[in-house]
Design an enzyme around this catalytic site. Structure first.
Site, PDB file in Angstrom:
ATOM      1  N   ASP A  88      -1.465   0.588  13.542  1.00 32.94           N
ATOM      2  CA  ASP A  88      -2.048   1.464  14.182  1.00 32.94           C
ATOM      3  C   ASP A  88      -3.319   1.822  14.428  1.00 32.94           C
ATOM      4  OD1 ASP A  88      -1.990   3.857  15.903  1.00 32.94           O
ATOM      5  OD2 ASP A  88      -1.458   4.852  14.841  1.00 32.94           O
ATOM      6  N   ASP A 297      -4.819   0.396  21.193  1.00 36.85           N
ATOM      7  CA  ASP A 297      -4.032   0.727  20.463  1.00 36.85           C
ATOM      8  C   ASP A 297      -2.970  -0.310  20.207  1.00 36.85           C
ATOM      9  OD1 ASP A 297      -2.392   3.160  18.378  1.00 36.85           O
ATOM     10  OD2 ASP A 297      -2.692   3.930  20.253  1.00 36.85           O
TER      11      ASP A 297
END
Length: 446
Positions: A88, A297
């Site tokens: 992440d 992201d």
């Protein structure tokens, strides 16, 4: 209708535009003071599906969630325990589920190198400054231990004790790492994966990137069920790539809705086919509160646009696909709470019809993220209308979630080589055959 700004607002906007310049790294040391790492590793990266929620009306109550995550294998503790963690780039603090009753978890009682962080530690007092919610002292715990609560845009949460232990990636030496040992976690997906936690990869002081001193990393995500790859450190791609870079954007003023440790870039326009959308530049830059930044992201599945940009994209894509795609015709259906442009496609089809217009995100410096063919639409699991399946446009409306940012998710990074170059404060993109790259670097699925 946009209201006129007051004099003070105009000054703030002028100041913001002045400050919104490419961020230049001042030194080779990391934010946490660690020296640049000589780490060079190639790890497999897998896209894992989790059960989907078939949620319907009312639209403003639908739960936003991810049903595909990118996971990477690591070993944690002494002796090492093998775990799989979600990669992440939008999060800072890594965490592991420390629950012996869970199928996939880390057991701190079996690790001789595990140490809870006390409240008196500088790690607890100072290094959590970049977290949305700073750590707190759990006075009820033995000796007073540092505690953290984490929440995410998809309504997932995790909370637990901050601790240190050895993280081992591939054949590299073990690295003492600060992370959260989570006793409880809630996933909005309603399902489970093989992942035992999350590997935070943003630029915050407690991220795995900062703690390990990594100044460059790359990944490549395949578009089908195959292994991708994650490259940590100065590992070159297995073949020449025409990488186009866009600078990281930094705002020095602390603004309430601007994430200063995200991989923030500047979106400058959107093209559908040959049509450049008539989106005012003011819509694409952060406002005086910091809302409106664009983040790369890997922890988000799809891409999200703020309302005005989304409305323009939705209208133009609908216009160009009229006759090629049959609208769903159900205004109450909103997939994952943010995707309200959906279509009916014959259930026997395994892919959307060919010939759909490519959507291109235009970034500062000439870099582009092109989304075409199968990546434009996503088949909603379990949703059928007669003989048709439901497919939804993979660009969502941030205003429905709600998010205060543009987010480029990993679904739109498939078969794209993405390089995060912290030394030169930039992110690079290039089309790539990720399955081929994995095979050449020896991490492909058997």
């Amino acid at each position: 209708m946009i209201s006129s700004a007051s004099n003070s607002q105009c000054f703030l906007i002028f100041l913001l535009l002045f400050l919104l310049q490419p961020f230049t790294s001042r030194s080779s040391s990391t934010a946490g003071g660690a020296k640049a790492s000589s780490l060079s590793l190639v790890l497999p990266l897998r896209a894992q599906k989790v059960p989907s929620l078939a949620l319907r009306k009312p639209a403003n109550k639908l739960l936003f969630h991810h049903n595909v995550s990118l996971t990477v294998p690591l070993a944690v503790g002494t002796p090492p325990q093998n775990v799989s963690m979600v990669l992440d780039t939008g999060s800072e603090l890594s965490w592991l589920l420390c629950n012996s009753s869970a199928a996939h978890s880390f057991d701190p009682n079996r690790s001789s190198s595990y140490h809870p962080v006390p409240c008196s530690s500088p790690t607890c007092r100072d290094r959590g400054r970049d977290l949305p919610m700073p750590p707190i002292c759990d006075a009820s715990s033995p000796g007073g231990r540092c505690h953290v609560y984490l929440s995410y845009a998809d309504a997932s949460t995790a909370d637990g004790a901050i601790a240190t232990d050895s993280f081992l990636a591939g054949s590299s030496p073990s690295l003492p790492t600060v992370f959260a040992c989570v006793a409880s976690a809630y996933s909005s997906s309603g399902g489970d994966t093989d992942a035992a936690g999350l590997l935070g990869m943003n630029r915050g002081s407690l991220s795995f990137v900062t703690q390990s001193g990594i100044r460059r990393f790359s990944y490549c995500i395949p578009d089908h069920d195959a292994s991708g790859l994650l490259l940590l450190g100065n590992v070159e791609p297995p073949f020449p790539l025409p990488l186009n870079y866009t600078p990281l954007i930094q705002i020095t003023l602390p603004l309430p809705y601007f994430d200063r440790v995200a991989y923030s870039v500047q979106l400058e326009g959107i093209r559908v086919g040959h049509a450049l959308l008539p989106i005012p530049k003011s819509v694409l830059v952060p406002d005086h509160t910091g809302a409106g930044q664009t983040m790369v992201d890997s922890g988000s599945q799809f891409t999200f646009l703020l309302g005005p940009a989304y409305d323009a994209l939705k209208a133009e894509f609908s216009r160009q696909t009229r006759g090629a795609l049959a609208p769903l015709g159900d205004p109450d259906f909103v997939f994952q709470g943010a995707f309200d442009l959906c279509f009916r496609v014959p259930a026997k089809r395994e892919a959307p019809p060919p010939g759909l217009p490519t959507v291109v995100l235009l970034l500062r410096g000439g870099a582009e993220v092109a989304v075409g063919e199968e990546a434009l639409l996503y088949r909603v699991p379990g949703e059928v209308r007669g003989a048709d399946a439901v497919w939804c446009f993979t660009f969502g409306n941030s205003d429905l979630v709600p998010l205060s940012a543009y987010v480029i998710g990993h679904h739109h990074q498939q078969n794209v080589w993405v390089e995060y170059d912290l030394e030169n404060a930039r992110v690079g993109f290039a089309p790539a055959r990720c399955d081929q790259a994995s095979r050449q670097l020896g991490v492909a699925s058997p």
